[in-house]
Design a protein around this motif. Structure first.
Motif, short mmCIF file in Angstrom:
data_model
loop_
_atom_site.label_atom_id
_atom_site.label_comp_id
_atom_site.label_asym_id
_atom_site.label_seq_id
_atom_site.Cartn_x
_atom_site.Cartn_y
_atom_site.Cartn_z
N TYR A 8 36.50 91.91 51.87
CA TYR A 8 36.77 91.72 53.29
C TYR A 8 36.17 90.41 53.79
CZ TYR A 8 36.80 92.56 58.33
OH TYR A 8 36.99 92.45 59.67
N THR A 9 34.94 90.13 53.37
CA THR A 9 34.28 88.89 53.76
C THR A 9 35.03 87.68 53.23
OG1 THR A 9 32.16 90.04 53.74
CG2 THR A 9 32.08 87.64 53.72
N ALA A 10 35.49 87.76 51.97
CA ALA A 10 36.25 86.65 51.38
C ALA A 10 37.55 86.41 52.13
CB ALA A 10 36.53 86.94 49.90
N ILE A 11 38.21 87.48 52.55
CA ILE A 11 39.46 87.34 53.31
C ILE A 11 39.18 86.71 54.67
CG2 ILE A 11 41.27 88.66 54.49
CD1 ILE A 11 41.20 90.59 52.08
N LEU A 12 38.12 87.11 55.32
CA LEU A 12 37.77 86.52 56.61
C LEU A 12 37.47 85.03 56.47
CD1 LEU A 12 35.55 89.19 58.41
CD2 LEU A 12 37.88 88.48 58.96
N ILE A 13 36.75 84.65 55.42
CA ILE A 13 36.45 83.23 55.19
C ILE A 13 37.75 82.46 54.94
CG2 ILE A 13 35.34 81.61 53.58
CD1 ILE A 13 33.08 83.74 53.29
N PHE A 14 38.63 83.04 54.13
CA PHE A 14 39.92 82.41 53.84
C PHE A 14 40.72 82.21 55.12
CE2 PHE A 14 44.44 82.79 52.62
CZ PHE A 14 44.53 81.72 51.74
N MET A 15 40.78 83.24 55.96
CA MET A 15 41.53 83.16 57.21
C MET A 15 40.91 82.11 58.14
SD MET A 15 44.06 85.21 56.87
CE MET A 15 44.73 85.48 58.50
N GLU A 16 39.59 82.02 58.15
CA GLU A 16 38.93 81.03 59.00
C GLU A 16 39.22 79.61 58.52
OE1 GLU A 16 34.38 79.72 59.78
OE2 GLU A 16 34.79 81.86 59.93
N LYS A 17 39.21 79.42 57.21
CA LYS A 17 39.49 78.08 56.66
C LYS A 17 40.94 77.68 56.88
CE LYS A 17 36.01 77.72 53.08
NZ LYS A 17 35.75 77.61 51.63
N GLY A 18 41.84 78.67 56.91
CA GLY A 18 43.26 78.37 57.09
C GLY A 18 43.66 78.09 58.52
N GLY A 19 42.83 78.49 59.46
CA GLY A 19 43.13 78.21 60.86
C GLY A 19 44.01 79.27 61.49
N VAL A 20 44.35 79.04 62.73
CA VAL A 20 45.11 79.99 63.54
C VAL A 20 46.51 80.23 62.98
CG1 VAL A 20 46.04 80.40 65.86
CG2 VAL A 20 43.82 79.32 65.60
N VAL A 21 47.10 79.21 62.40
CA VAL A 21 48.47 79.33 61.90
C VAL A 21 48.56 80.34 60.76
CG1 VAL A 21 50.37 78.04 60.84
CG2 VAL A 21 49.03 77.02 62.66
N LEU A 22 47.47 80.51 60.03
CA LEU A 22 47.46 81.47 58.92
C LEU A 22 47.70 82.90 59.43
CD1 LEU A 22 47.25 81.49 55.90
CD2 LEU A 22 44.78 81.74 56.11
N TYR A 23 47.30 83.18 60.65
CA TYR A 23 47.58 84.48 61.24
C TYR A 23 49.08 84.66 61.50
CZ TYR A 23 42.60 85.29 61.70
OH TYR A 23 41.27 85.49 61.43
N GLY A 24 49.75 83.56 61.82
CA GLY A 24 51.21 83.60 61.96
C GLY A 24 51.89 83.89 60.64
N VAL A 25 51.41 83.24 59.58
CA VAL A 25 51.94 83.51 58.24
C VAL A 25 51.72 84.97 57.88
CG1 VAL A 25 51.73 82.96 55.78
CG2 VAL A 25 51.64 81.12 57.45
N LEU A 26 50.54 85.47 58.19
CA LEU A 26 50.21 86.87 57.92
C LEU A 26 51.14 87.81 58.68
CD1 LEU A 26 48.23 88.97 56.65
CD2 LEU A 26 46.91 88.78 58.75
N ALA A 27 51.41 87.52 59.93
CA ALA A 27 52.28 88.38 60.74
C ALA A 27 53.71 88.40 60.20
CB ALA A 27 52.27 87.91 62.20
N VAL A 28 54.24 87.23 59.87
CA VAL A 28 55.61 87.16 59.33
C VAL A 28 55.68 87.88 57.99
CG1 VAL A 28 57.39 85.59 58.44
CG2 VAL A 28 56.19 85.05 60.56
N THR A 29 54.67 87.67 57.14
CA THR A 29 54.64 88.31 55.83
C THR A 29 54.53 89.82 55.97
OG1 THR A 29 53.57 86.35 54.92
CG2 THR A 29 53.45 88.36 53.61
N PHE A 30 53.69 90.27 56.88
CA PHE A 30 53.52 91.71 57.10
C PHE A 30 54.85 92.35 57.52
CE2 PHE A 30 52.64 95.29 59.94
CZ PHE A 30 51.94 96.13 59.07
N PHE A 31 55.53 91.74 58.49
CA PHE A 31 56.80 92.27 58.96
C PHE A 31 57.84 92.27 57.84
CE2 PHE A 31 60.72 91.71 61.70
CZ PHE A 31 60.77 93.03 62.09
N MET A 32 57.86 91.20 57.05
CA MET A 32 58.80 91.10 55.92
C MET A 32 58.54 92.24 54.93
SD MET A 32 59.19 88.00 53.16
CE MET A 32 57.57 88.26 52.49
N TRP A 33 57.29 92.48 54.60
CA TRP A 33 56.97 93.53 53.62
C TRP A 33 57.18 94.93 54.18
CZ3 TRP A 33 56.76 93.93 48.61
CH2 TRP A 33 56.73 92.75 47.88
#
Length: 175
Positions: A8-33
């Motif tokens: 969980y900590t590694a994922i949070l660090i990854f999301m922080e390094k990727g910036g706000v747009v990474l949450y958009g990628v996550l949302a689109v990917t989640f809906f797709m799956w």
């Protein structure tokens, strides 16, 4: 439990390094799956029922050789085929959207790099690294999500086509 917390900590660090747009990628990917899993669920649970229902309706017909019977058969195949192909176009659209959202991350990350360069100059590599990670991580994430979606959407399309063709072969015009 500790390994889950570490993940969980590694994922949070990854999301922080990727910036706000990474949450958009996550949302689109989640809906797709969610849609992909729905299609898999449909193929394992409901598709066989739809095919059996069409086959039973066809077999219960007294007459199967006329022009009208042929149109009824075509309509039955079309209805089942439409159910088999539901949401496939939306899944393919989301697959195409994933890299585009990732590319948005590239643009915003590079803007961040240019802002740092404007303020501190090009000599401070550590300050520019944050913008570079915000530029590359969302792009990579969008491409990985798109690749998984391409694989699954192709599988779903082939499965739907195969089931539709199988139904078409099963509904014979004999009698």
């Amino acid at each position: 439990m500790q390994s889950l917390l570490d993940a969980y900590t590694a994922i949070l660090i990854f999301m922080e390094k990727g910036g706000v747009v990474l949450y958009g990628v996550l949302a689109v990917t989640f809906f797709m799956w969610v849609l992909i899993i729905e299609r898999i669920w449909y193929f394992t649970a409901s598709a066989k029922t739809d095919v059996r229902r069409a086959l039973a309706a066809w077999e219960s017909r007294d007459e199967r050789r006329s022009w009208y019977a042929h149109k009824v058969r075509t309509a039955m195949i079309s209805e089942v085929s439409q159910n088999l192909n539901a949401n496939v176009d939306l899944i393919k659209t989301l697959v195409a959207t994933c890299p585009l959202v990732g590319l948005l991350g590239t643009v915003t990350g590079m803007v961040s790099v240019f802002d740092v360069m404007a303020v501190l100059g090009s000599g401070n590599a550590r300050a520019m690294a944050d913008g570079v990670s915000k530029a590359t991580i969302p792009t990579m994430a969008g491409m990985v999500a798109a690749l998984s979606g391409v694989f699954m959407s192709t599988w779903i399309e082939r499965k739907a086509k195969r089931e539709s063709e199988r139904l078409e072969d099963t509904l014979t015009m004999d009698h």
